[in-house]
Design an enzyme around this catalytic site. Structure first.
Site, PDB file in Angstrom:
ATOM      1  N   LEU A  42       0.839  -1.200   0.000  1.00  0.00           N
ATOM      2  CA  LEU A  42       0.000   0.000   0.000  1.00  0.00           C
ATOM      3  C   LEU A  42       0.868   1.241   0.000  1.00  0.00           C
ATOM      4  O   LEU A  42       1.836   1.335   0.747  1.00  0.00           O
ATOM      5  CB  LEU A  42      -0.898   0.015   1.246  1.00  0.00           C
ATOM      6  CG  LEU A  42      -2.292  -0.562   1.024  1.00  0.00           C
ATOM      7  CD1 LEU A  42      -2.218  -2.064   0.777  1.00  0.00           C
ATOM      8  CD2 LEU A  42      -3.179  -0.270   2.211  1.00  0.00           C
ATOM      9  N   GLY A 102       4.297   4.125   3.195  1.00  0.00           N
ATOM     10  CA  GLY A 102       3.762   2.923   2.561  1.00  0.00           C
ATOM     11  C   GLY A 102       3.909   1.755   3.515  1.00  0.00           C
ATOM     12  O   GLY A 102       4.481   1.905   4.602  1.00  0.00           O
ATOM     13  N   LYS A 103       3.401   0.638   3.176  1.00  0.00           N
ATOM     14  CA  LYS A 103       3.560  -0.561   4.011  1.00  0.00           C
ATOM     15  C   LYS A 103       3.155  -1.775   3.210  1.00  0.00           C
ATOM     16  O   LYS A 103       2.373  -1.667   2.259  1.00  0.00           O
ATOM     17  CB  LYS A 103       2.678  -0.464   5.250  1.00  0.00           C
ATOM     18  CG  LYS A 103       3.105  -1.377   6.371  1.00  0.00           C
ATOM     19  CD  LYS A 103       4.266  -0.798   7.150  1.00  0.00           C
ATOM     20  CE  LYS A 103       4.810  -1.765   8.178  1.00  0.00           C
ATOM     21  NZ  LYS A 103       5.775  -1.095   9.076  1.00  0.00           N
ATOM     22  N   GLY A 104       3.667  -2.926   3.583  1.00  0.00           N
ATOM     23  CA  GLY A 104       3.285  -4.139   2.891  1.00  0.00           C
ATOM     24  C   GLY A 104       3.313  -5.313   3.842  1.00  0.00           C
ATOM     25  O   GLY A 104       3.769  -5.193   4.983  1.00  0.00           O
TER      26      GLY A 104
END
Ligand code: NAD
Length: 421
Positions: free
Chosen positions: A68, A113-115
């Site tokens: 994201l 962001g992040k995942g």
């Protein structure tokens, strides 16, 4: 929205909802145009991918991953990758938004962001973990890049996972150390990155203790989580001579009111991969650790562990949020009413992304900094940021969390306006 059950195992508020509620609350102190507020709050891009992973026995396992990109008004998207069975869209959204706020609070030129991958990595062999990590990069390759979206370690990912990810990305794009941070030193990692989040939490704790007149020499500290963040926070505090009376990991907690032998605990975990069986104190549960009598509590494991079920029973005078979002919105209100000083995640654990930024700068410059330089710069940024937040908290008579959000929102709005829509 009221407390809801998410798709994860947490019987608490939606993780993203907590961040958005804090945002809305803080936005009232900032004269922000509602349209800009909406633009900053919403996620720029959400990608969900299938990760077909060949197991060692030849079977195929299909896992689900996310990346994201929340906001890039102030710089490239930046954020960790988490491997955990509870990873879901709601959690990744929350973590991505927190990154946007965090990078703004410490003033580094990144967005958020992040995942993550919904998997218990303990069920995979090292070779399966490598294949899954490489396949994940293959799937998100079109949206990441050293100037676009930069990855990092988070829960259950480490320097080795970053090395595989960098290698996989570099196969397609040429040598690209800047695509991930938290890499091994041998592959362009930075001195001081591994310790930076835990060390940063302690830098911020020292500053807060000074301001709120808490004598750390006579204080007792309890730490939940003994992975990257928890163990380095413990190690740094131990070096300063501060007494740590409890530590824990997924196997449970160990408590010793005379102070735990931290170097021994670290050696034990390196050897056994867990605190299970460590006999440096009495065994209690993770829940009991959170509620124990101590001056400072450092939750450094997972999110939403302090919620309406236990907030009233928290006895610590100060909480340093080593983990991301360890406290739900409702619990935050209860703790505030009780007078507990909460140093929020977006500054307390910002040491990690700050050192990641240093690593990325070194990669782009193809130059290497000494450990002392990294530590010195880290300390400067975190102390300045904390003091800024404290001043805003005093000015607006709000909690440190709201003050941190206010600072972030001001900076994000300014950047968004300057760019133009
Ligand atoms: P890690 O995987 O290295 O360690 C996690 C620790 O938590 C382990 O000791 C694990 O056993 C423990 N744990 C897991 N489930 C638990 C449970 N149910 N109860 C108690 N303990 C449990 O992860 P980390 O990198 O140390 O991250 C910890 C937290 O800090 C996360 O919230 C992460 O988002 C946040 N954080 C990490 C970094 C970083 O640089 N690694 C930066 C900022 C924030």
């Amino acid at each position: 929205m009221s407390e809801i059950t998410t798709t994860s195992a947490h019987p608490t508020q939606s993780a993203f909802d907590i961040v958005m509620k804090n945002f809305d609350h803080a936005a009232r102190y900032v004269d922000i145009d509602p349209g800009y507020a909406e633009l900053i709050k919403s996620v720029d891009r959400e990608v969900r991918v299938e990760i077909p992973t060949r197991l060692d026995n030849g079977d195929l396992r299909v896992l689900i991953g996310y990346r994201l990109q929340h906001n890039n008004a102030r710089g490239a998207y930046k954020g960790g990758i988490r491997y955990h069975q509870d990873v879901d869209l709601d959690e990744v959204r929350a973590l991505a938004a927190l990154m946007t706020l965090k990078t703004a609070v410490v003033g580094i030129p990144y967005g958020g962001g992040k995942g993550g991958v919904t998997v218990d990595p303990g069920t995979l062999s090292p070779t399966e973990l490598e294949r899954m990590s490489r396949m994940f990069i293959d799937k998100i390759d079109p949206i990441i890049g050293p100037q676009e979206d930069i990855l990092a370690p988070d829960v259950n990912t480490n320097a080795q996972v970053m090395a595989w990810m960098m290698d996989e990305y570099s196969r397609r794009h040429g040598h690209s150390p800047g695509i991930v941070t938290g890499k091994p030193i041998e592959l362009g990692g930075s001195q001081g990155r591994e310790e930076a989040t835990g060390r940063g939490a302690v830098i911020v704790l020292r500053e807060a203790a000074n301001i709120y007149e808490l004598d750390l020499n006579n204080a007792s500290i309890a730490i939940q989580g003994f992975g990257n963040v928890g163990s380095y926070a413990a190690w740094t505090l131990d070096k300063l001579g501060v007494k740590i009376i409890a530590i824990s990991d997924i196997s449970g907690a160990v408590v010793n009111s005379d102070g735990l032998n931290i170097p021994e605990a670290i050696r034990y975990v390196k050897k056994h991969r867990s605190l299970k069986g460590f006999d440096g104190g009495d065994r209690i549960s993770n829940e009991e650790l959170l509620e124990m009598d101590c001056d400072v509590l450092i939750p450094a494991a997972l999110g939403r562990v302090i919620n309406i079920n236990n907030a009233e029973d928290i006895k610590a005078k100060m909480i340093i949020e080593g983990a991301n979002e360890p406290i739900t919105g409702k619990a935050d209100v209860i703790l505030n009413d009780k007078g507990v000083i909460v140093v929020p995640d977006i500054v307390a654990n910002a040491g990690g992304v700050t050192a990641s930024y240093f690593e990325w700068v070194q990669n782009l410059q193809q130059f290497h900094w000494e450990l002392e330089e990294v530590r010195h710069k880290l300390e400067h940024i975190l102390i300045t940021s904390f003091q800024h937040i404290y001043a805003l908290a005093e000015e607006h008579e709000v909690s440190l969390r709201l003050a941190a959000y206010i600072l972030a929102i001001e900076r994000l709005e300014k950047a968004t306006r300057l760019r133009g829509v």
